[in-house]
Design an enzyme around this catalytic site. Sequence first.
Site, PDB file in Angstrom:
ATOM      1  N   ASN A  62       9.764  21.242  31.289  1.00 29.51           N
ATOM      2  CA  ASN A  62      10.402  21.628  31.291  1.00 29.51           C
ATOM      3  C   ASN A  62       9.878  22.148  29.494  1.00 29.51           C
ATOM      4  O   ASN A  62       9.095  22.230  29.276  1.00 29.51           O
ATOM      5  CB  ASN A  62      11.708  20.429  30.418  1.00 29.51           C
ATOM      6  N   CYS A  73      15.145  22.742  33.217  1.00 28.26           N
ATOM      7  CA  CYS A  73      13.864  21.478  33.938  1.00 28.26           C
ATOM      8  C   CYS A  73      12.656  21.225  34.503  1.00 28.26           C
ATOM      9  O   CYS A  73      12.283  22.627  35.067  1.00 28.26           O
ATOM     10  CB  CYS A  73      15.191  20.478  34.469  1.00 28.26           C
ATOM     11  N   GLU A  75      11.327  20.617  37.075  1.00 28.13           N
ATOM     12  CA  GLU A  75      11.199  20.243  38.870  1.00 28.13           C
ATOM     13  C   GLU A  75      11.829  21.972  39.190  1.00 28.13           C
ATOM     14  O   GLU A  75      11.328  22.046  39.994  1.00 28.13           O
ATOM     15  CB  GLU A  75      12.449  18.958  39.094  1.00 28.13           C
TER      16      GLU A  75
END
Length: 160
Positions: A62, A73, A75
Amino acid sequence: MQKLEIKTAFSAYASEDELPTSDQQLLTAARNVLQNAYAPYSNFQVAAAALLSNGETVTSTNYENASYPISVCAEHSALIAAANRFPESAVIAVAITVLNPAQNIDRPALPCGSCRQVICETERKNGNAMKVILQGETGEIYIFEKGNDMLPLAFDGSYL
Ligand code: THU
Protein backbone atom coordinates in the site's frame (compact mmCIF):
# COMPACT_ATOMS: atom_id res chain seq x y z
CA MET A 1 -42.24 -11.11 -5.51
CA GLN A 2 -39.39 -13.54 -5.43
CA LYS A 3 -36.83 -13.67 -2.69
CA LEU A 4 -33.41 -14.62 -4.02
CA GLU A 5 -30.44 -15.85 -2.07
CA ILE A 6 -26.76 -15.75 -2.88
CA LYS A 7 -24.44 -18.43 -1.62
CA THR A 8 -20.71 -17.99 -1.62
CA ALA A 9 -17.88 -20.20 -0.44
CA PHE A 10 -14.27 -20.06 0.71
CA SER A 11 -11.84 -22.38 2.45
CA ALA A 12 -10.30 -21.80 5.87
CA TYR A 13 -6.97 -23.44 6.69
CA ALA A 14 -5.74 -23.65 10.28
CA SER A 15 -2.11 -23.11 9.33
CA GLU A 16 0.25 -22.57 6.42
CA ASP A 17 1.39 -26.20 6.62
CA GLU A 18 -1.98 -27.26 5.20
CA LEU A 19 -1.54 -25.16 2.07
CA PRO A 20 -0.13 -26.30 -1.27
CA THR A 21 3.53 -25.25 -1.54
CA SER A 22 2.85 -22.66 -4.24
CA ASP A 23 0.29 -20.91 -2.00
CA GLN A 24 2.75 -20.93 0.91
CA GLN A 25 5.42 -19.43 -1.35
CA LEU A 26 3.09 -16.71 -2.56
CA LEU A 27 2.22 -15.73 1.01
CA THR A 28 5.93 -15.63 1.84
CA ALA A 29 6.59 -13.44 -1.21
CA ALA A 30 3.97 -11.00 0.06
CA ARG A 31 5.30 -11.09 3.62
CA ASN A 32 8.83 -10.40 2.35
CA VAL A 33 7.83 -7.01 0.94
CA LEU A 34 5.68 -5.78 3.84
CA GLN A 35 8.49 -3.46 4.89
CA ASN A 36 8.08 -1.55 1.59
CA ALA A 37 4.61 -0.39 2.56
CA TYR A 38 4.35 3.37 2.66
CA ALA A 39 1.79 3.79 5.41
CA PRO A 40 2.82 6.79 7.55
CA TYR A 41 -0.80 7.74 8.29
CA SER A 42 -2.47 4.46 9.20
CA ASN A 43 0.71 2.48 10.03
CA PHE A 44 -1.23 -0.45 8.59
CA GLN A 45 1.07 -2.30 6.21
CA VAL A 46 -0.44 -4.39 3.45
CA ALA A 47 1.46 -6.50 0.91
CA ALA A 48 0.26 -8.43 -2.11
CA ALA A 49 2.01 -10.97 -4.32
CA ALA A 50 0.48 -11.90 -7.67
CA LEU A 51 1.37 -15.20 -9.33
CA LEU A 52 1.18 -15.03 -13.13
CA SER A 53 0.51 -17.68 -15.73
CA ASN A 54 4.13 -17.33 -16.93
CA GLY A 55 5.37 -18.33 -13.46
CA GLU A 56 6.51 -14.84 -12.48
CA THR A 57 5.53 -13.22 -9.18
CA VAL A 58 4.84 -9.49 -8.94
CA THR A 59 4.59 -7.85 -5.53
CA SER A 60 3.44 -4.51 -4.22
CA THR A 61 2.38 -2.74 -1.05
CA ASN A 62 0.00 0.00 0.00
CA TYR A 63 1.08 3.54 -0.79
CA GLU A 64 -0.62 6.21 1.26
CA ASN A 65 -0.97 9.92 0.64
CA ALA A 66 -1.50 12.94 2.90
CA SER A 67 -4.62 13.41 0.82
CA TYR A 68 -6.03 10.20 2.28
CA PRO A 69 -8.55 9.17 -0.41
CA ILE A 70 -5.88 8.92 -3.09
CA SER A 71 -3.95 6.29 -1.15
CA VAL A 72 -3.48 3.09 -3.15
CA CYS A 73 -4.15 -0.38 -1.76
CA ALA A 74 -1.51 -3.10 -2.06
CA GLU A 75 -3.54 -5.55 -4.16
CA HIS A 76 -4.74 -2.83 -6.52
CA SER A 77 -1.15 -1.72 -7.03
CA ALA A 78 0.11 -5.31 -7.50
CA LEU A 79 -2.47 -6.06 -10.18
CA ILE A 80 -1.63 -2.89 -12.11
CA ALA A 81 2.10 -3.64 -11.82
CA ALA A 82 1.54 -7.22 -13.04
CA ALA A 83 -0.50 -6.04 -16.04
CA ASN A 84 2.28 -3.63 -17.02
CA ARG A 85 5.26 -5.90 -16.45
CA PHE A 86 3.73 -8.96 -18.10
CA PRO A 87 0.81 -7.80 -20.25
CA GLU A 88 0.48 -11.18 -21.97
CA SER A 89 0.10 -13.13 -18.72
CA ALA A 90 -2.94 -13.75 -16.56
CA VAL A 91 -2.91 -13.46 -12.78
CA ILE A 92 -3.80 -16.88 -11.46
CA ALA A 93 -3.46 -16.17 -7.75
CA VAL A 94 -2.85 -13.30 -5.36
CA ALA A 95 -1.71 -13.55 -1.74
CA ILE A 96 -2.39 -10.67 0.62
CA THR A 97 -1.03 -10.19 4.10
CA VAL A 98 -0.92 -7.37 6.62
CA LEU A 99 1.06 -6.07 9.57
CA ASN A 100 -0.27 -3.70 12.20
CA PRO A 101 2.44 -2.59 14.65
CA ALA A 102 -0.30 -1.67 17.15
CA GLN A 103 -1.90 -5.13 17.36
CA ASN A 104 -1.31 -8.66 16.19
CA ILE A 105 -3.76 -9.32 13.37
CA ASP A 106 -4.50 -12.98 13.98
CA ARG A 107 -7.12 -13.32 11.25
CA PRO A 108 -7.13 -12.67 7.50
CA ALA A 109 -7.66 -9.02 6.53
CA LEU A 110 -10.31 -9.05 3.83
CA PRO A 111 -9.75 -6.87 0.74
CA CYS A 112 -11.74 -3.65 0.64
CA GLY A 113 -14.69 -3.37 -1.74
CA SER A 114 -12.72 -1.40 -4.34
CA CYS A 115 -10.00 -4.04 -4.45
CA ARG A 116 -12.58 -6.81 -4.83
CA GLN A 117 -13.92 -4.90 -7.82
CA VAL A 118 -10.38 -4.60 -9.25
CA ILE A 119 -9.82 -8.35 -8.77
CA CYS A 120 -13.07 -9.08 -10.65
CA GLU A 121 -12.08 -6.68 -13.45
CA THR A 122 -8.66 -8.34 -13.81
CA GLU A 123 -10.27 -11.78 -14.00
CA ARG A 124 -12.63 -10.58 -16.70
CA LYS A 125 -9.82 -8.91 -18.65
CA ASN A 126 -7.61 -12.00 -18.46
CA GLY A 127 -10.41 -14.50 -18.91
CA ASN A 128 -9.50 -16.62 -15.92
CA ALA A 129 -10.26 -16.96 -12.23
CA MET A 130 -7.87 -15.59 -9.63
CA LYS A 131 -7.36 -17.47 -6.39
CA VAL A 132 -7.20 -15.07 -3.44
CA ILE A 133 -5.07 -16.21 -0.48
CA LEU A 134 -5.40 -14.20 2.73
CA GLN A 135 -3.58 -14.33 6.02
CA GLY A 136 -3.08 -11.80 8.81
CA GLU A 137 0.20 -11.62 10.69
CA THR A 138 -0.68 -14.99 12.22
CA GLY A 139 -3.65 -17.33 12.32
CA GLU A 140 -5.79 -19.07 9.79
CA ILE A 141 -5.72 -18.62 6.05
CA TYR A 142 -8.75 -17.97 3.86
CA ILE A 143 -8.76 -18.97 0.21
CA PHE A 144 -11.35 -17.72 -2.26
CA GLU A 145 -11.27 -19.49 -5.63
CA LYS A 146 -12.38 -16.40 -7.53
CA GLY A 147 -13.15 -12.72 -7.09
CA ASN A 148 -16.90 -13.12 -7.36
CA ASP A 149 -16.85 -15.38 -4.32
CA MET A 150 -15.84 -12.25 -2.37
CA LEU A 151 -18.00 -9.86 -4.37
CA PRO A 152 -21.18 -11.51 -5.56
CA LEU A 153 -23.35 -9.35 -7.82
CA ALA A 154 -20.35 -7.30 -8.93
CA PHE A 155 -20.77 -4.58 -11.51
CA ASP A 156 -18.94 -5.40 -14.74
CA GLY A 157 -18.30 -4.23 -18.25
CA SER A 158 -21.27 -6.11 -19.71
CA TYR A 159 -23.46 -3.11 -18.78
CA LEU A 160 -21.36 -0.65 -20.79
N1 THU B 1 -5.49 -1.29 2.40
C1 THU B 1 -4.99 -2.10 1.42
O1 THU B 1 -3.84 -1.94 0.98
N2 THU B 1 -5.79 -3.08 0.94
C2 THU B 1 -7.08 -3.31 1.36
O2 THU B 1 -7.77 -4.14 0.78
C3 THU B 1 -7.59 -2.59 2.53
C4 THU B 1 -6.80 -1.41 2.96
C5 THU B 1 -4.63 -0.20 2.91
C6 THU B 1 -5.10 1.17 2.52
C7 THU B 1 -4.49 2.02 3.62
O3 THU B 1 -3.15 2.34 3.24
C8 THU B 1 -4.42 1.09 4.82
O4 THU B 1 -4.61 -0.22 4.31
C9 THU B 1 -5.48 1.37 5.88
O5 THU B 1 -6.75 1.41 5.32
